[in-house]
Design an enzyme around this catalytic site. Structure first.
Site, PDB file in Angstrom:
ATOM      1  N   CYS A   2       0.775  -1.234   0.000  1.00 51.22           N
ATOM      2  CA  CYS A   2       0.000   0.000   0.000  1.00 51.22           C
ATOM      3  C   CYS A   2       0.813   1.294   0.000  1.00 51.22           C
ATOM      4  O   CYS A   2       1.966   1.338   0.403  1.00 51.22           O
ATOM      5  CB  CYS A   2      -0.989   0.058   1.139  1.00 51.22           C
ATOM      6  N   THR A   3       0.120   2.326  -0.432  1.00 51.97           N
ATOM      7  CA  THR A   3       0.627   3.690  -0.423  1.00 51.97           C
ATOM      8  C   THR A   3      -0.513   4.589   0.043  1.00 51.97           C
ATOM      9  O   THR A   3      -1.648   4.426  -0.385  1.00 51.97           O
ATOM     10  CB  THR A   3       1.072   4.118  -1.831  1.00 51.97           C
TER      11      THR A   3
END
Length: 364
Positions: A2-3
């Protein structure tokens, strides 16, 4: 895994985006969780509370919240951090199972300032749990953001809780720890150094690209342009479909993406495998105590042809309780998955076997 990217000055609005990257499907649905729900820490029940605020969350297997926003504009995002070390369980500290960590903040606080004040005063401890999918033990950190543009990242390293609280902390990815990310990113052009902007899926490279592009945004004409701009940033940091790297769940394809307008309380969701965009306007939802929990079925209804799209606020339907799994229940679910793997040959067969035991396991 994720970001997360925050744009705190998008023409008077605060916009935040996140990618969910993982090595297998997470059966994510959206849930409306009202005020007044009684919850506990999912460890031993010593810490209890009643939800002061309603929220919309993206669930994982309908047993934990991993992303979401509450009705006051406090957003939260769980991401992978392999270096996480939560320390030896200490019964003298407030304890929260991983599964309820995010939900505790969404239930109880309207702003990042409030969340940080409680965190610094009480020094809570996150208790790790078995992966209910039967995989490796999760290792996570948490980002919170709010409608004022404030931001905090919470990490556990060497048993100590690190609180990174600043309106300047716009981006979070995965390894290494946040203090090291802040140092590493300064070597790139446009962020303090001379090295060209990197292009790989590595968490450090995604951090640099996301921070560079959110700093390069022009003021949007309206909410639609602001949301579109944020989608362009998180898509740039997304990970392509590919064979996952062994032992690295964070080095995996992007499954879905969200963009949230924390100011106007719009939560936008896009799947990468069923790429229709849907959104929820929290101001139009009833979060009143007793209004009941409701689910938006994204597994069966989010299809490219004749599926959900656009504003789906009115399409949530009353459903069984969103059961945030306890430490013991996650262990039982993980064991059920391992047993199912011996009896089945496909992911669908494994899921069917586990679901047949689901109600009994969650009653444990």
């Amino acid at each position: 895994m994720c970001t997360r990217v925050m744009w705190p000055d998008a023409n008077g609005t605060v916009i935040v985006g996140r990618n969910m990257d993982f090595h297998q499907e997470l059966n994510t649905n959206l849930w409306k969780l009202p005020r007044g729900i009684r919850r506990d820490d999912r460890v031993d029940g010593k810490l209890t509370w009643t939800a002061a605020y309603g929220s919309v969350v993206a669930g994982v297997y309908d047993i934990l919240s991993t992303d979401g926003v509450n009705e006051k504009g406090l957003g939260g995002h769980v991401l992978w951090l392999a270096e996480s070390d939560y320390g030896t369980p200490d019964p003298d500290r407030p304890q929260l199972a991983m599964s309820v960590w995010l939900q505790y903040y969404l239930d109880n606080f309207a702003t990042v300032d409030e969340a940080v004040a409680w965190t610094r005063e009480h020094n809570p401890q996150v208790i790790p749990m078995a992966d209910p999918t039967g995989g490796s033990q999760p290792a996570i950190h948490l980002a919170l953001d709010d409608a004022t543009g404030d931001s905090v990242i919470l990490e556990y390293l060497d048993g100590k809780l690190d609180v990174y609280h600043s309106r300047d902390y716009l981006v979070m990815t995965n390894s290494p720890s946040y203090d090291q990310q802040l140092e590493l990113v300064t070597k790139f052009s446009g962020l303090g150094g001379d090295d060209p902007l990197p292009g790989t899926c590595d968490a450090r490279d995604r951090f640099a690209r996301a921070l560079y592009y959110v700093n390069q945004q022009v003021q949007p004409a309206d909410q639609i342009h602001a949301i579109a701009a944020m989608f362009s940033i998180i898509r740039n940091a997304a990970q392509p479909f590919r064979t996952p790297e062994p032992g690295k769940p964070d080095a995996s394809q992007t499954l879905w993406q969200t963009v949230t307008d924390l100011t106007n309380l719009r939560y936008v969701f896009e799947s990468t495998t069923h790429p229709n965009i849907v959104w929820v306007d929290l101001a139009e939802m009833d979060f009143g105590e007793g209004s009941g929990e409701a689910k938006l079925d994204l597994i069966n209804e989010l299809a490219v042809e004749n599926g959900l799209s656009g504003n789906v606020t009115a399409k949530f339907t009353p459903d069984k309780k969103f059961h945030i799994v306890s430490i013991e229940q996650s262990k039982l679910l993980g064991q059920a998955v391992e047993e199912a793997k011996k009896l089945a040959t496909s992911a669908h067969e494994i899921q069917a076997i586990v679901e047949s035991k689901y109600a009994g396991l969650l009653g444990a």
